[in-house]
Design a protein around this motif. Structure first.
Motif, PDB file in Angstrom:
ATOM      1  N   GLU A 182       0.352  -6.007  -0.508  1.00 41.89           N
ATOM      2  CA  GLU A 182       0.148  -7.397  -0.120  1.00 41.89           C
ATOM      3  C   GLU A 182       0.377  -8.361  -1.278  1.00 41.89           C
ATOM      4  O   GLU A 182       0.380  -9.569  -1.077  1.00 41.89           O
ATOM      5  CB  GLU A 182      -1.291  -7.579   0.396  1.00 41.89           C
ATOM      6  CG  GLU A 182      -1.625  -6.754   1.621  1.00 41.89           C
ATOM      7  CD  GLU A 182      -3.123  -6.729   1.926  1.00 41.89           C
ATOM      8  OE1 GLU A 182      -3.899  -7.415   1.222  1.00 41.89           O
ATOM      9  OE2 GLU A 182      -3.500  -6.028   2.862  1.00 41.89           O
ATOM     10  N   ASP A 183       0.521  -7.850  -2.483  1.00 48.30           N
ATOM     11  CA  ASP A 183       0.632  -8.703  -3.681  1.00 48.30           C
ATOM     12  C   ASP A 183       2.082  -8.808  -4.116  1.00 48.30           C
ATOM     13  O   ASP A 183       2.683  -7.831  -4.556  1.00 48.30           O
ATOM     14  CB  ASP A 183      -0.214  -8.097  -4.807  1.00 48.30           C
ATOM     15  CG  ASP A 183      -0.394  -9.030  -5.989  1.00 48.30           C
ATOM     16  OD1 ASP A 183       0.520  -9.843  -6.268  1.00 48.30           O
ATOM     17  OD2 ASP A 183      -1.431  -8.920  -6.657  1.00 48.30           O
ATOM     18  N   GLU A 189      -2.547  -0.264  -0.529  1.00 48.29           N
ATOM     19  CA  GLU A 189      -2.523  -1.297   0.522  1.00 48.29           C
ATOM     20  C   GLU A 189      -2.627  -2.693  -0.081  1.00 48.29           C
ATOM     21  O   GLU A 189      -1.922  -3.615   0.339  1.00 48.29           O
ATOM     22  CB  GLU A 189      -3.661  -1.079   1.518  1.00 48.29           C
ATOM     23  CG  GLU A 189      -3.413   0.029   2.504  1.00 48.29           C
ATOM     24  CD  GLU A 189      -4.579   0.218   3.463  1.00 48.29           C
ATOM     25  OE1 GLU A 189      -5.526  -0.612   3.463  1.00 48.29           O
ATOM     26  OE2 GLU A 189      -4.543   1.216   4.219  1.00 48.29           O
ATOM     27  N   LYS A 190      -3.522  -2.854  -1.047  1.00 49.12           N
ATOM     28  CA  LYS A 190      -3.691  -4.169  -1.683  1.00 49.12           C
ATOM     29  C   LYS A 190      -2.451  -4.542  -2.479  1.00 49.12           C
ATOM     30  O   LYS A 190      -2.029  -5.704  -2.479  1.00 49.12           O
ATOM     31  CB  LYS A 190      -4.931  -4.180  -2.587  1.00 49.12           C
ATOM     32  CG  LYS A 190      -6.231  -3.899  -1.873  1.00 49.12           C
ATOM     33  CD  LYS A 190      -6.506  -4.888  -0.755  1.00 49.12           C
ATOM     34  CE  LYS A 190      -7.795  -4.573  -0.045  1.00 49.12           C
ATOM     35  NZ  LYS A 190      -7.964  -5.338   1.184  1.00 49.12           N
ATOM     36  N   ARG A 197      -6.304   2.751  -0.710  1.00 51.21           N
ATOM     37  CA  ARG A 197      -6.895   1.406  -0.690  1.00 51.21           C
ATOM     38  C   ARG A 197      -6.189   0.498  -1.699  1.00 51.21           C
ATOM     39  O   ARG A 197      -5.891  -0.655  -1.403  1.00 51.21           O
ATOM     40  CB  ARG A 197      -8.397   1.484  -0.987  1.00 51.21           C
ATOM     41  CG  ARG A 197      -9.184   2.146   0.128  1.00 51.21           C
ATOM     42  CD  ARG A 197     -10.611   2.495  -0.319  1.00 51.21           C
ATOM     43  NE  ARG A 197     -11.284   3.316   0.664  1.00 51.21           N
ATOM     44  CZ  ARG A 197     -12.051   2.845   1.652  1.00 51.21           C
ATOM     45  NH1 ARG A 197     -12.268   1.551   1.771  1.00 51.21           N
ATOM     46  NH2 ARG A 197     -12.617   3.666   2.505  1.00 51.21           N
ATOM     47  N   ILE A 198      -5.939   1.032  -2.902  1.00 50.91           N
ATOM     48  CA  ILE A 198      -5.242   0.242  -3.923  1.00 50.91           C
ATOM     49  C   ILE A 198      -3.808  -0.026  -3.493  1.00 50.91           C
ATOM     50  O   ILE A 198      -3.315  -1.157  -3.607  1.00 50.91           O
ATOM     51  CB  ILE A 198      -5.279   0.964  -5.291  1.00 50.91           C
ATOM     52  CG1 ILE A 198      -6.715   1.042  -5.814  1.00 50.91           C
ATOM     53  CG2 ILE A 198      -4.375   0.255  -6.305  1.00 50.91           C
ATOM     54  CD1 ILE A 198      -6.877   1.968  -7.008  1.00 50.91           C
TER      55      ILE A 198
END
Length: 166
Positions: free
Chosen positions: A161-162, A157-158, A154-155
């Protein structure tokens, strides 16, 4: 003027309230120890002390496995508990191994620690009965969600995107 949230992302946190709640509850347990004249005992030591009392001397690996922690984390905790006078190491089954055991000081209060553990669990049960959605259910639901997709994934994936991570 730059957005303070962009400069300091710690200004917003979904995670921090849970950590603060646990710290507050641990501080209340520590106050119980202080009021009971048990000095130098951290609430985070009690599970391992009770486990050592119930199971006898164990290697750090055995103790870590029994409480669901890593060897590294338990090694650090055992060092802190040794420095505080709650545990000591003794010779293990062979010349190279060592086992962790309770000190006489720890043995002298172990019954009180077991009583505190039972009282704390009962207080948590009472607290959960007051809530519309008990914490133990929240934890179980989070564990199920993390089985579907790990926290790491989950981390990651985020972060993908950053652009600041890239």
């Amino acid at each position: 003027m730059a957005d303070p949230q962009a400069l300091d992302p710690t200004q917003q946190s979904l995670w921090r309230p849970l950590r603060l709640l646990q710290a507050s509850m641990d501080a209340d347990i520590a106050q119980i120890y202080s009021e009971g004249q048990i000095e130098g005992l951290k609430p985070s030591f009690v599970m391992e002390l009770l486990r050592l009392n119930a199971c006898g001397p164990m290697t750090i690996t055995e103790l870590a496995e029994s409480v669901g922690r890593t060897h590294s984390a338990l090694s650090q905790k055992v060092a802190a508990m040794r420095a505080a006078g709650w545990v000591q190491t003794i010779a293990g089954d062979d010349a190279r191994s060592k086992k962790v055991t309770l000190t006489d000081n720890a043995r002298s209060i172990i019954g009180r620690l077991a009583a505190e553990w039972r009282a704390t669990e009962a207080a948590v049960a009472d607290l959960e009965a007051e809530l519309p959605y008990p914490l133990s259910r929240v934890v179980a639901d989070i564990e199920q969600a993390l089985e579907r997709k790990s926290f790491h994934d989950r981390i990651a994936e985020k972060l993908a995107e950053d652009p600041a991570w890239g």
